[in-house]
Each structure stands twice: as structure tokens, then as C-alpha cells.
Design a protein around this motif. Sequence first.
Motif, mmCIF file in Angstrom:
data_model
loop_
_atom_site.group_PDB
_atom_site.id
_atom_site.type_symbol
_atom_site.label_atom_id
_atom_site.label_comp_id
_atom_site.label_asym_id
_atom_site.label_seq_id
_atom_site.Cartn_x
_atom_site.Cartn_y
_atom_site.Cartn_z
ATOM 1 N N ALA A 16 -11.050 -20.538 -46.396
ATOM 2 C CA ALA A 16 -11.955 -21.367 -47.206
ATOM 3 C C ALA A 16 -11.601 -22.843 -47.063
ATOM 4 O O ALA A 16 -12.491 -23.695 -46.950
ATOM 5 N N ILE A 17 -10.322 -23.150 -47.044
ATOM 6 C CA ILE A 17 -9.869 -24.534 -46.886
ATOM 7 C C ILE A 17 -10.259 -25.056 -45.511
ATOM 8 O O ILE A 17 -10.786 -26.171 -45.374
ATOM 9 N N ALA A 18 -10.024 -24.259 -44.481
ATOM 10 C CA ALA A 18 -10.366 -24.671 -43.117
ATOM 11 C C ALA A 18 -11.871 -24.909 -42.991
ATOM 12 O O ALA A 18 -12.316 -25.889 -42.368
ATOM 13 N N LYS A 19 -12.651 -24.027 -43.592
ATOM 14 C CA LYS A 19 -14.103 -24.151 -43.541
ATOM 15 C C LYS A 19 -14.565 -25.444 -44.218
ATOM 16 O O LYS A 19 -15.412 -26.166 -43.690
ATOM 17 N N THR A 27 -10.094 -33.754 -39.547
ATOM 18 C CA THR A 27 -9.111 -33.046 -38.729
ATOM 19 C C THR A 27 -7.946 -32.616 -39.618
ATOM 20 O O THR A 27 -7.774 -33.129 -40.728
ATOM 21 N N GLN A 28 -7.148 -31.706 -39.116
ATOM 22 C CA GLN A 28 -5.935 -31.324 -39.850
ATOM 23 C C GLN A 28 -5.031 -32.532 -40.017
ATOM 24 O O GLN A 28 -4.376 -32.679 -41.050
ATOM 25 N N GLU A 29 -5.011 -33.407 -39.031
ATOM 26 C CA GLU A 29 -4.181 -34.611 -39.109
ATOM 27 C C GLU A 29 -4.621 -35.508 -40.266
ATOM 28 O O GLU A 29 -3.791 -36.037 -41.008
ATOM 29 N N GLN A 30 -5.936 -35.667 -40.424
ATOM 30 C CA GLN A 30 -6.442 -36.513 -41.505
ATOM 31 C C GLN A 30 -6.118 -35.915 -42.876
ATOM 32 O O GLN A 30 -5.724 -36.637 -43.791
ATOM 33 N N VAL A 31 -6.263 -34.606 -42.990
ATOM 34 C CA VAL A 31 -5.945 -33.941 -44.256
ATOM 35 C C VAL A 31 -4.456 -34.063 -44.546
ATOM 36 O O VAL A 31 -4.049 -34.362 -45.669
ATOM 37 N N ALA A 32 -3.638 -33.846 -43.527
ATOM 38 C CA ALA A 32 -2.184 -33.961 -43.691
ATOM 39 C C ALA A 32 -1.806 -35.359 -44.154
ATOM 40 O O ALA A 32 -0.945 -35.527 -45.027
ATOM 41 N N LEU A 35 -2.580 -35.782 -47.799
ATOM 42 C CA LEU A 35 -1.655 -35.010 -48.634
ATOM 43 C C LEU A 35 -0.202 -35.448 -48.488
ATOM 44 O O LEU A 35 0.663 -34.983 -49.221
ATOM 45 N N LYS A 36 0.039 -36.314 -47.505
ATOM 46 C CA LYS A 36 1.401 -36.785 -47.213
ATOM 47 C C LYS A 36 2.324 -35.609 -46.860
ATOM 48 O O LYS A 36 3.448 -35.501 -47.359
ATOM 49 N N ILE A 37 1.774 -34.705 -46.014
ATOM 50 C CA ILE A 37 2.544 -33.575 -45.491
ATOM 51 C C ILE A 37 2.326 -33.511 -43.983
ATOM 52 O O ILE A 37 1.485 -34.237 -43.441
ATOM 53 N N GLY A 38 3.047 -32.664 -43.324
ATOM 54 C CA GLY A 38 2.904 -32.525 -41.888
ATOM 55 C C GLY A 38 1.672 -31.720 -41.501
ATOM 56 O O GLY A 38 1.163 -30.913 -42.287
ATOM 57 N N ALA A 41 2.120 -28.014 -41.776
ATOM 58 C CA ALA A 41 1.962 -27.462 -43.128
ATOM 59 C C ALA A 41 0.490 -27.157 -43.411
ATOM 60 O O ALA A 41 0.168 -26.109 -43.982
ATOM 61 N N VAL A 42 -0.400 -28.059 -43.004
ATOM 62 C CA VAL A 42 -1.837 -27.817 -43.183
ATOM 63 C C VAL A 42 -2.251 -26.602 -42.356
ATOM 64 O O VAL A 42 -2.974 -25.726 -42.832
ATOM 65 N N SER A 43 -1.781 -26.525 -41.147
ATOM 66 C CA SER A 43 -2.094 -25.402 -40.270
ATOM 67 C C SER A 43 -1.619 -24.084 -40.866
ATOM 68 O O SER A 43 -2.346 -23.084 -40.849
ATOM 69 N N ARG A 44 -0.417 -24.068 -41.418
ATOM 70 C CA ARG A 44 0.123 -22.843 -42.009
ATOM 71 C C ARG A 44 -0.714 -22.396 -43.215
ATOM 72 O O ARG A 44 -0.926 -21.206 -43.414
ATOM 73 N N ILE A 45 -1.187 -23.351 -44.001
ATOM 74 C CA ILE A 45 -2.044 -23.016 -45.146
ATOM 75 C C ILE A 45 -3.369 -22.452 -44.640
ATOM 76 O O ILE A 45 -3.831 -21.418 -45.122
ATOM 77 N N GLU A 46 -3.976 -23.107 -43.661
ATOM 78 C CA GLU A 46 -5.270 -22.652 -43.148
ATOM 79 C C GLU A 46 -5.174 -21.285 -42.471
ATOM 80 O O GLU A 46 -6.124 -20.511 -42.511
ATOM 81 N N ARG A 47 -4.045 -20.989 -41.861
ATOM 82 C CA ARG A 47 -3.861 -19.693 -41.196
ATOM 83 C C ARG A 47 -3.443 -18.599 -42.173
ATOM 84 O O ARG A 47 -3.344 -17.440 -41.799
#
Length: 113
Positions: A16-19, A27-32, A35-38, A41-47
Amino acid sequence: MPEAEMKNLAGLVGRAIAKRRVACELTQEQVAEHLKIGVEAVSRIERGVVLPTVIRLGEFAQIFQCGVADLVTETSSRPTDQARHIERLLSGLGHEDRAMILEIVERLATRLG
């Protein structure tokens, strides 16, 4: 909650987050960065490897300009939550498109029911 259910929930929430991220053209980079995270970390949440905390869900919702409930109800198997999700999807469509989708849903429900 049993571990299998937690893994399933993490996967559903992650998708749902990835969607939402893709729909917002981020991009995951922009979201990261927001959120001030790597990025990992965003990828792990989305997966679905990691289930985000309620606070983190709130941060995602703020980035995507939606409610926390929107991120969670998309993953729900409750008919009322699914109906709300369908309502949100239909709200952006014109009358003819909504009528066409309603007809398709009615046919499927009749056939499968």
C-alpha cells in the motif's frame, strides 16, 4: 498476533505504501529524504520485511497527503474497508466509467456468488 499474520500484514502495508508513493510520483530516495532515513529502510518497508510503526505510518500519510487509515484500510479484508477503498477509487472517475465498473463488479459478484 502470530508471526505469519505479522508477515502478511507487513507485506500488505508495504505494498500500500509503495502504491501510494508511485501514485504521488515519488522515488524511494525522495521518501527516504523526507523521513530522514536510508533508502534501504524505505525499500524494506515497501517489501514487507519491516512493519512500520504507527508514527512512521503517520509520516508516510503526511508525505502522500492521505490519512493513516487510508494506508491501513487498503490492506483490510473487511468488506466495509474494501467498500471505502473502492469508493475512493471511483470518486476520481466520470459517471460513465463508474457505471461501467459497477456493471463489471455486479457481473463478477453474481458469477462468483
